[in-house]
Design a protein around this motif. Structure first.
Motif, PDB file in Angstrom:
ATOM      1  N   SER A  70     -14.390   2.082   4.396  1.00  0.00           N
ATOM      2  CA  SER A  70     -14.212   1.871   2.814  1.00  0.00           C
ATOM      3  C   SER A  70     -14.939   2.781   1.969  1.00  0.00           C
ATOM      4  CB  SER A  70     -14.239   0.385   2.645  1.00  0.00           C
ATOM      5  OG  SER A  70     -15.597  -0.198   2.815  1.00  0.00           O
ATOM      6  N   ASP A 104      -2.893   6.519   0.873  1.00  0.00           N
ATOM      7  CA  ASP A 104      -3.229   7.536  -0.069  1.00  0.00           C
ATOM      8  C   ASP A 104      -4.672   7.426  -0.698  1.00  0.00           C
ATOM      9  OD1 ASP A 104      -2.393   9.947  -1.334  1.00  0.00           O
ATOM     10  OD2 ASP A 104      -1.920   8.642  -3.246  1.00  0.00           O
ATOM     11  N   ASP A 105      -5.251   6.504  -0.873  1.00  0.00           N
ATOM     12  CA  ASP A 105      -6.404   6.270  -1.453  1.00  0.00           C
ATOM     13  C   ASP A 105      -7.695   6.348  -0.441  1.00  0.00           C
ATOM     14  OD1 ASP A 105      -6.286   3.933  -0.086  1.00  0.00           O
ATOM     15  OD2 ASP A 105      -6.549   2.380  -1.937  1.00  0.00           O
ATOM     16  N   GLY A 106      -7.209   6.642   0.828  1.00  0.00           N
ATOM     17  CA  GLY A 106      -8.265   7.015   1.935  1.00  0.00           C
ATOM     18  C   GLY A 106      -8.481   5.760   2.738  1.00  0.00           C
ATOM     19  N   LYS A 107      -7.855   4.670   2.297  1.00  0.00           N
ATOM     20  CA  LYS A 107      -8.115   3.105   3.269  1.00  0.00           C
ATOM     21  C   LYS A 107      -7.473   3.400   4.734  1.00  0.00           C
ATOM     22  CE  LYS A 107      -8.680  -0.079  -0.421  1.00  0.00           C
ATOM     23  NZ  LYS A 107      -8.236   0.530  -1.463  1.00  0.00           N
ATOM     24  N   LYS A 165     -12.946   8.600   1.942  1.00  0.00           N
ATOM     25  CA  LYS A 165     -11.527   8.601   1.892  1.00  0.00           C
ATOM     26  C   LYS A 165     -10.951   9.361   3.181  1.00  0.00           C
ATOM     27  CE  LYS A 165      -7.863  10.577  -0.868  1.00  0.00           C
ATOM     28  NZ  LYS A 165      -7.408  11.425  -2.149  1.00  0.00           N
ATOM     29  N   HIS A 174       0.613  -1.281   0.092  1.00  0.00           N
ATOM     30  CA  HIS A 174      -0.013  -0.068  -0.066  1.00  0.00           C
ATOM     31  C   HIS A 174       0.716   1.175   0.039  1.00  0.00           C
ATOM     32  CE1 HIS A 174      -3.342  -2.281   1.004  1.00  0.00           C
ATOM     33  NE2 HIS A 174      -2.819  -3.083   1.562  1.00  0.00           N
ATOM     34  N   ARG A 175       0.287   2.126  -0.803  1.00  0.00           N
ATOM     35  CA  ARG A 175       1.028   3.781  -0.555  1.00  0.00           C
ATOM     36  C   ARG A 175       0.400   4.375   0.559  1.00  0.00           C
ATOM     37  NH1 ARG A 175       3.480   6.049  -5.173  1.00  0.00           N
ATOM     38  NH2 ARG A 175       2.559   7.997  -4.595  1.00  0.00           N
ATOM     39  N   ARG A 178       0.109   7.128   3.511  1.00  0.00           N
ATOM     40  CA  ARG A 178       0.571   8.667   3.612  1.00  0.00           C
ATOM     41  C   ARG A 178       0.737   9.313   5.117  1.00  0.00           C
ATOM     42  NH1 ARG A 178      -4.317  12.166   1.529  1.00  0.00           N
ATOM     43  NH2 ARG A 178      -3.346  13.673   3.109  1.00  0.00           N
TER      44      ARG A 178
END
Length: 408
Positions: free
Chosen positions: A108, A72-75, A111, A55-56, A58
């Motif tokens: 899920s 980064d995708d809000g997960k 974000k 995962h990316r 943040r």
């Protein structure tokens, strides 16, 4: 912040996201699985949280006994102690701890951009300014007011995240030992729960605006004290003050915000609150600390572990160009612009990250002895790890690190 520990959660949305050559690293106590490495062992040296590598990510937040990470995708991913619903999901194995990060599926559909861990509750905010809460709620810290048929309040744990402060458009969330604080997009501060040690002041479940604060840029919350940095650079504090953590020159608690002393000639860019200590960071990379000094958590050296009633410059970090400080329960970590980390404070359980369980007020660099990324080009293979974000918990620490190739 967390009860008996803290995390500088407000910086989460300000840092760069991870690239393909990044890791989450962890060290310190693992007895509740809070390191996320697949076992409950403690680690005196940094280690990689391998299950999050795909995962990316943040940001990371370290709590007293649990941890979380935001992709980064809000997960949102959580791990560690789960006895009070602090992970935001029911454990499939019916265990009270989870030592591998798991996604909070209830969130899920939104974000998530920033989150906080309190004593045994958590808060999060999405990109639309909607806030969510879960975990322990006996003091109303999750913000809901369920009642039974007789009208009596039910203080039940909130296992699945739910909306809180629904009338507010939130920019930042912060969590104390048994209370919650949010900063709205208008720059106002609101709070609910039990703001001081139980019995000292009435608990509330409905958000109440903190009077006297306007145009607030950042908030930071300790176990039972609060900091607010306004856009004009003034720093305000309120709450418990038994160790001088409000920076007012005394140990008197304050129910309303009061200016922190000794910082008026400085340009502040960041703040952090630990269990019972506080820090402020200037635009010149200088650190000021105050509050409880036991174990050397303020970084004033081994010969000075006394509490400070007003902010004092951490001279032992002078010249290091600090860009972030994270305050835990009894330790702190400072991050330099070039990606090095200096830890100081209580050293048992390996929480300082340099292999020796020594307690020290002398900031010492945390070695990042982990293998380089795989499949590097020849030009990138010569390099080193640098930290981008650090988060101190009660007895453990997390950081985001990335590989930096040496300049030719």
């Amino acid at each position: 912040m967390v009860l008996f520990s803290s995390a500088a959660t407000h910086t989460a949305q300000l840092k760069p996201v991870m690239d393909s050559h990044s890791h989450i690293i962890a060290w310190g106590s693992g007895e509740d699985g809070q390191l996320g490495i697949g076992n409950n062992e403690e680690r005196g040296w940094v280690c990689v949280v391998k299950s999050l590598q795909p995962h990316r990510l943040r940001s990371v937040v370290a709590g007293s006994r649990n941890s979380l990470a935001i992709a980064d995708d809000g997960k949102l991913f959580t791990w560690g102690w789960n006895q009070r619903g602090t992970l935001g999901y029911l454990s499939e194995t019916q265990t009270k701890t989870e030592n591998i990060p798991g996604q909070v599926k209830a969130l899920s559909g939104v974000k998530i951009v920033q989150a906080a861990i309190g004593g045994w509750h958590c808060l999060a905010v999405d990109d639309q300014g909607k806030a969510y809460a879960w975990g322990g709620n006996e003091y109303g810290q999750c913000g809901e007011e369920p009642k039974d048929d007789t009208g009596r309040l039910l203080r039940r744990d909130i296992v699945i995240p739910q909306r809180c402060a629904p009338k507010l458009v939130v920019r930042q969330v912060a969590a104390g030992g048994t209370h919650s604080v949010v900063l709205t997009r208008e720059g106002h501060v609101w709070t609910w729960g039990q703001p001081w040690p139980p019995g000292d002041i009435k608990q509330i479940s409905v958000p109440v605006r903190v009077q006297g604060l306007e145009n607030v840029r950042l908030i930071a919350v300790g176990a039972f004290h609060n900091l607010a940095l306004q856009e004009d650079g003034t720093l305000w504090a309120w709450g418990n003050n038994e160790y001088g953590q409000l920076g007012t020159g005394d140990t008197q608690p304050r129910s309303q915000p009061i200016p922190v002393q000794g910082l008026s000639d400085l340009t502040l860019v960041d703040i952090a609150a630990g269990g019972w200590h506080s820090t402020a960071l200037t635009d010149e990379g200088e650190v000021y600390g105050w509050g409880r000094g036991e174990h050397g958590r303020l970084g004033f050296g081994d010969s000075d572990k006394s509490s400070k009633m007003v902010p004092q410059k951490v001279q032992l970090l002078a010249g290091e160009d600090i860009v972030q400080v994270s305050c835990g329960g009894t330790h702190s970590v400072a991050l330099t612009r070039d990606g090095r980390m200096f830890s100081f404070g209580r050293g048992d359980h390996g929480r300082l990250g340099y292999g020796r369980k020594v307690t020290t007020g002398q900031p010492m660099e945390v070695p990042m002895n982990i293998p380089p990324p795989q499949n590097l080009s020849d030009s990138a293979a010569a390099g080193h790890w640098i930290s981008k974000l650090v988060a101190c918990g009660g007895r453990h620490t997390l950081a985001i690190v990335e590989w930096k190739a040496n300049e030719s």
